[in-house]
Each structure stands twice: as structure tokens, then as C-alpha cells.
Design an enzyme around this catalytic site. Structure first.
Site, mmCIF file in Angstrom:
data_model
loop_
_atom_site.group_PDB
_atom_site.id
_atom_site.type_symbol
_atom_site.label_atom_id
_atom_site.label_comp_id
_atom_site.label_asym_id
_atom_site.label_seq_id
_atom_site.Cartn_x
_atom_site.Cartn_y
_atom_site.Cartn_z
ATOM 1 N N ASN A 209 -1.747 -5.169 3.821
ATOM 2 C CA ASN A 209 -1.976 -6.021 2.657
ATOM 3 C C ASN A 209 -1.457 -5.364 1.366
ATOM 4 O OD1 ASN A 209 -2.946 -8.167 4.001
ATOM 5 N ND2 ASN A 209 -5.068 -7.976 3.343
ATOM 6 N N CYS A 261 -8.144 -11.716 -0.324
ATOM 7 C CA CYS A 261 -7.752 -10.461 0.332
ATOM 8 C C CYS A 261 -6.954 -9.499 -0.548
ATOM 9 C CB CYS A 261 -6.941 -10.765 1.583
ATOM 10 S SG CYS A 261 -7.966 -11.315 2.940
HETATM 11 C C1 UDX Z 1 -3.409 -12.575 3.006
HETATM 12 C C2 UDX Z 1 -2.559 -11.920 4.103
HETATM 13 O O1 UDX Z 1 -1.266 -12.539 4.148
HETATM 14 C C3 UDX Z 1 -3.246 -12.010 5.444
HETATM 15 O O2 UDX Z 1 -2.476 -11.331 6.433
HETATM 16 C C4 UDX Z 1 -4.606 -11.359 5.295
HETATM 17 O O3 UDX Z 1 -5.301 -11.345 6.473
HETATM 18 C C5 UDX Z 1 -5.425 -12.058 4.211
HETATM 19 O O4 UDX Z 1 -4.696 -12.004 2.995
HETATM 20 P P1 UDX Z 1 -3.911 -15.049 2.109
HETATM 21 O O5 UDX Z 1 -4.749 -14.385 1.078
HETATM 22 O O6 UDX Z 1 -4.468 -16.223 2.834
HETATM 23 O O7 UDX Z 1 -3.498 -13.977 3.258
HETATM 24 O O8 UDX Z 1 -2.589 -15.547 1.408
HETATM 25 P P2 UDX Z 1 -1.020 -15.196 1.402
HETATM 26 O O9 UDX Z 1 -0.272 -16.327 1.972
HETATM 27 O O10 UDX Z 1 -0.746 -13.874 1.973
HETATM 28 O O11 UDX Z 1 -0.744 -15.196 -0.178
HETATM 29 C C6 UDX Z 1 -1.402 -14.293 -1.056
HETATM 30 C C7 UDX Z 1 -1.033 -14.577 -2.487
HETATM 31 O O12 UDX Z 1 0.321 -14.231 -2.756
HETATM 32 C C8 UDX Z 1 -1.177 -16.042 -2.898
HETATM 33 O O13 UDX Z 1 -1.723 -16.093 -4.208
HETATM 34 C C9 UDX Z 1 0.243 -16.571 -2.871
HETATM 35 O O14 UDX Z 1 0.456 -17.670 -3.705
HETATM 36 C C10 UDX Z 1 1.006 -15.333 -3.331
HETATM 37 N N1 UDX Z 1 2.414 -15.288 -2.879
HETATM 38 C C11 UDX Z 1 2.703 -15.187 -1.551
HETATM 39 C C12 UDX Z 1 3.436 -15.287 -3.820
HETATM 40 O O15 UDX Z 1 3.184 -15.336 -5.039
HETATM 41 N N2 UDX Z 1 4.732 -15.181 -3.401
HETATM 42 C C13 UDX Z 1 5.056 -15.085 -2.075
HETATM 43 O O16 UDX Z 1 6.269 -14.961 -1.774
HETATM 44 C C14 UDX Z 1 4.015 -15.097 -1.122
#
Ligand code: UDX
Length: 443
Positions: A209, A261
Site C-alpha cells: 500500500n 487504507c
Molecule cells: C486500496 C488498495 O488498492 C487495496 O489493495 C487495499 O487492500 C486497500 O486499499 P482502495 O482504498 O479501495 O484499495 O482504493 P484504490 O483503488 O487503491 O484507490 C485509492 C485511492 O487512490 C483513491 O482515492 C483513488 O481515487 C486514488 N487513485 C487511484 C488515484 O488518484 N489515481 C490512480 O491512478 C489510482
């Protein structure tokens, strides 16, 4: 077919329990929250997660998935018990383990036959040993058990697909037989299984993470440099991503990462490092950049609205921390709104599923029925969450409804040139080149 007990009906517990049932196991899910269990028994989901309701219904109907508030009922026939309770952020970024402790104590007091206890909650390195200790100390009489760490990698919004098409399963234990028994549960997924000791498995979760959060802060920092130098971060990320060593994932610049997370896990890892006398410089930079990225939106609006937000009406599209979820924990949208309200702005907003949660958190938001109501008489419009339904809006109608057509696209879902040709004053994130050969003024 195995008998599995899952403790906790949050994202992790509900998705894992349901998916294990769907793979043919008998699953009983325990939660001490009576309202949650009663709602689940009525077929109501406590969270919005695409596809989950249907799979829950299918498995409840087939008799493979049950819900209860009783540990005794949950553990009665179980061979495996998954701890899937929350580990909220405590003081100084340290993970708060009170729910893990309570679950371990109750398992210890209730179990009447050998169990494999699997920890799925994200916990500080060393917690597996601590859980084993708690169980040992709280058992009325010694009964065999083993602790296995199996960290969670599901993303909200695509959790069911992430479970079924996982990239890998990580299993950490000092008991090889227990780890191999848990591995059997994951074999149908046909994904690589990484076997390690307990502490290494726990570290893999934090390191994964923190690495993804680092990529996001990296591309967000690049986006700000792009704005200054007149380059386009979308094309930069594309150009970088074709390098197989880099790849395309997690390189979308935006308003910063949020959710349950990344913010919590990066802070917890930094805290662990600090308490061991280290100075985790990179992790601190990752958090600092993320905080700035949210503030940057308000700063841009400030510039575009002649130096003051006082009395200005700002429309915000999207409140959830990302698309396809109703989760507002650490949502960049809410951080931006708080900032705007502090500056004296009036905020109107819409989100397809997170409205109720957001209004409860920030009652000063004027909730709207759709994006067009948000745009009506607004001095500026901010796109904070990239929901699909925001991607094909009637932008001519939006422009005509706004007081001034200022569009701050925090998720880069629109094309700058097209928006400019429609008469918008458009600002994306890191899109320095405005289509006329100039870098964005005021950035
Ligand atoms: C994350 C991890 O991906 C997952 O493996 C873990 O178990 C829990 O935390 P999640 O919090 O559901 O999952 O969301 P994720 O899709 O990873 O996005 C996290 C944040 O980053 C979001 O706010 C999203 O909008 C942002 N993000 C993601 C971006 O700004 N740009 C990207 O390219 C990808």
C-alpha cells in the site's frame, strides 16, 4: 467444502465471507452489531459494493452463507476463523487494535476445538504473535490453534472481482501445516501463493500500500511540475507506463489518494518506523504531497475567482473517495469542501451513492439531485470523484446554467481543448498545455 467463520461484516469480512461461500464453502459471519446482522438477514447490504448483494442473496439461498451475532454459533463447526475487524487510525498514525484484541479474546474464550485463526485485518508488524499470545492467555483450558496472516488486497468498488481474480495470496505463519491448510482455501483462485513467516506477511501489506501511495504522490508531484512547465501529465504517464518496469497502473494524477487504507497504512508504517528510531523520509513526503494535492484545488479556485472564495457558490461533483463506492473515509472531495467552507464559500454537491454519508459528515453541504442542479448559478464547478455518470454530461447545458463557466476537473475526465472551445475556463490536474501552446495561467 470447508467450514469457515468470519469475524466482522465490514468490507473485508463481508466480501471474503461471501466469496468463500460462493466457492462452495460453508460460511458463517459474526458481527457484534445486532442492527447490521438483522439488516443482512433481511437482505440489506451495509455498504455499496457493485455485485455483492446478488452474490450474498445467491449464497444465503443456497444455505452456504449465514449471519449471526453469536461467537459460539459461528465457531461451533468452524475449522478456520478469519479476523476481519477494523483497525482505525489511532493517535500519531498508530493503528488502533482494540477490535482485534476483542475478537482474539472472544475467540479464545469461546473455542472448544482446535482452530486456525487467520488475520485479514491490516495490523502492525508483530500483531500475529500478539494475537497468538492473547488467545493463549484467555483460553480457559489449552486447546490447539495456529495463527496465519493473510493480508487483504481488495479494492473498494471492485472487491468481488479482486477476490476472484486476485494477483496473489500472501500467507504468513510459523506453522507450515496451518499455512498449507489455508492455502487449500485459495487454490480454486489459481493465483500464486506466497508463503512467508508472520511478520513478513504483515509487512508485505504495508509495503504494497505504501508503494502504491508513493506512485500516486509521485505522479501528483509530477503533475504540479507539468503545470508549471507546460507539459501534459496524462501523456507523461502514458509515455512512462509503456516501460514494462513502470507499467500504467496507479499513475493517474488527481486530487490525492483517500479511502480507508492508503492514508491509514502509510501513517501506520511511518509510525512503526519512527517508534523504532528511524526517520521515514519518503513516507513523510508521500503524505505531505497528498495533503497538498487536495489543498491545491482550493488554491486554484482562489486564483480563478479573483482571490476570494467568500460568498462564492462552488459546485462539487462527487463526494465518495473514489468511484463505485459510498465510502467517504478520507475522501479528497470532503477535504476540499472543508477547505472551501473555511474560506467562506457556499458548497453545492451531488454524488450518486455517497450523498447521505457525506451530508451526515458535513451538514453545511447543499445536497443536489443531479449534476445540473449542482451547476445551476455556480461560480465554479469541481469534479472530485470520477464517477462514470460525470463523463458524458451535457456540458453546453452545464455552461449555460453556471454563473461563470469555470471548470476545475480534479480527475482529468474532460479534454482541455474541447472544454475551452465550449467557452469554459478549464483547469485539469497537470495539464499544463492549454491547447493553444500556453501553459495554464495562474498555476
Ligand atoms: C486500496 C488498495 O488498492 C487495496 O489493495 C487495499 O487492500 C486497500 O486499499 P482502495 O482504498 O479501495 O484499495 O482504493 P484504490 O483503488 O487503491 O484507490 C485509492 C485511492 O487512490 C483513491 O482515492 C483513488 O481515487 C486514488 N487513485 C487511484 C488515484 O488518484 N489515481 C490512480 O491512478 C489510482
Amino acid at each position: 467444502m470447508k467450514n469457515i467463520c468470519v469475524i466482522g461484516t465490514g468490507y473485508v469480512g463481508l466480501v471474503n465471507g461471501t466469496c468463500f461461500a460462493d466457492l462452495g464453502n460453508n460460511v458463517i459471519t459474526v458481527d457484534i452489531d445486532e442492527n447490521k446482522i438483522a439488516a443482512l438477514k433481511r437482505g440489506e447490504m451495509p455498504i455499496y459494493e457493485p455485485g455483492l448483494k446478488e452474490i450474498v442473496e445467491r449464497n444465503v439461498k443456497a444455505g452456504r452463507l449465514k449471519f449471526t451475532t453469536s461467537y459460539a454459533e459461528g465457531l461451533k463447526d468452524a475449522e478456520f476463523v478469519f479476523i476481519c475487524v477494523g483497525t482505525p487510525e489511532g493517535v500519531d498514525g498508530e493503528a488502533d487494535l482494540k477490535y482485534v484484541r476483542a475478537a482474539a479474546e472472544t475467540i479464545a474464550k469461546t473455542m472448544d476445538h482446535p482452530l486456525i485463526v487467520i488475520n485479514k485485518s491490516t495490523v502492525p508488524v508483530g500483531t500475529g504473535d500478539w494475537v497468538a499470545d492473547i488467545i493463549r492467555k484467555n483460553q480457559p483450558k489449552p486447546i490447539d490453534f495456529s495463527v496465519v496472516s493473510c493480508p487483504e488486497f481488495l479494492r473498494e468498488g471492485s472487491a468481488v472481482a479482486d477476490f476472484m481474480q486476485t494477483d496473489r495470496t500472501v500467507l504468513g505463519s510459523l506453522d507450515q501445516h496451518a499455512a498449507e491448510a489455508v492455502a487449500q482455501l485459495y487454490l480454486p483462485l489459481r493465483a500464486p501463493i506466497v508463503m512467508t513467516d508472520l511478520r513478513t506477511a504483515e509487512m508485505i501489506k504495508y509495503a504494497s500500500n505504501a508503494f502504491l501511495a508513493t506512485r500516486l504522490s509521485f505522479i501528483n508531484e509530477i503533475s504540479i511540475i507539468c503545470e508549471k512547465l507546460g507539459a501534459d501529465v496524462i501523456e507523461v504517464a502514458q509515455g512512462m507506463g509503456f516501460d514494462k518496469r513502470i507499467g500504467h497502473h496507479f499513475l493517474q494524477a488527481g486530487v490525492g489518494y483517500g479511502g480507508s487504507c492508503f492514508p491509514k497504512d502509510v501513517a501506520a508504517l511511518a509510525h512503526m518506523a519512527q517508534t523504532h528510531g528511524m526517520h521515514p523520509q519518503l513516507l513523510h513526503a508521500v503524505m505531505e504531497i497528498n495533503a497538498f494535492q487536495r489543498k491545491h484545488v482550493a488554491l486554484k479556485l482562489h486564483d480563478l475567482l479573483d482571490g476570494s472564495l467568500k460568498g462564492k457558490t462552488i459546485g462539487v461533483l462527487g463526494l465518495a473517495f473514489k468511484e463505485n463506492t459510498d465510502d467517504i473515509r478520507e475522501s479528497p472531495a470532503l477535504a476540499i469542501i472543508t477547505h472551501l467552507l473555511e474560506q467562506g464559500a457556499i458548497v453545492k454537491a451531488y454524488d450518486p451513492v455517497a450523498m447521505e454519508n457525506a451530508l451526515e459528515e458535513i451538514p453545511a453541504i447543499n445536497g443536489c439531485a443531479d449534476p445540473y442542479e449542482v451547476a445551476k448559478d455556480a461560480d465554479a464547478l469541481v469534479i472530485a470523484t470520477p464517477w462514470n455518470e460525470f463523463k458524458q454530461l451535457d456540458m453546453v447545458r452545464i455552461r449555460d446554467m453556471m454563473k461563470t463557466p469555470i471548470l476545475l476537473d480534479g480527475r482529468n475526465i474532460y479534454e482541455p481543448r474541447i472544454m475551452q472551445s465550449l467557452g469554459f475556463t478549464y483547469r485539469g490536474v497537470g495539464r499544463g498545455y492549454d491547447g493553444a501552446g500556453n501553459s495554464q495561467p495562474g498555476d
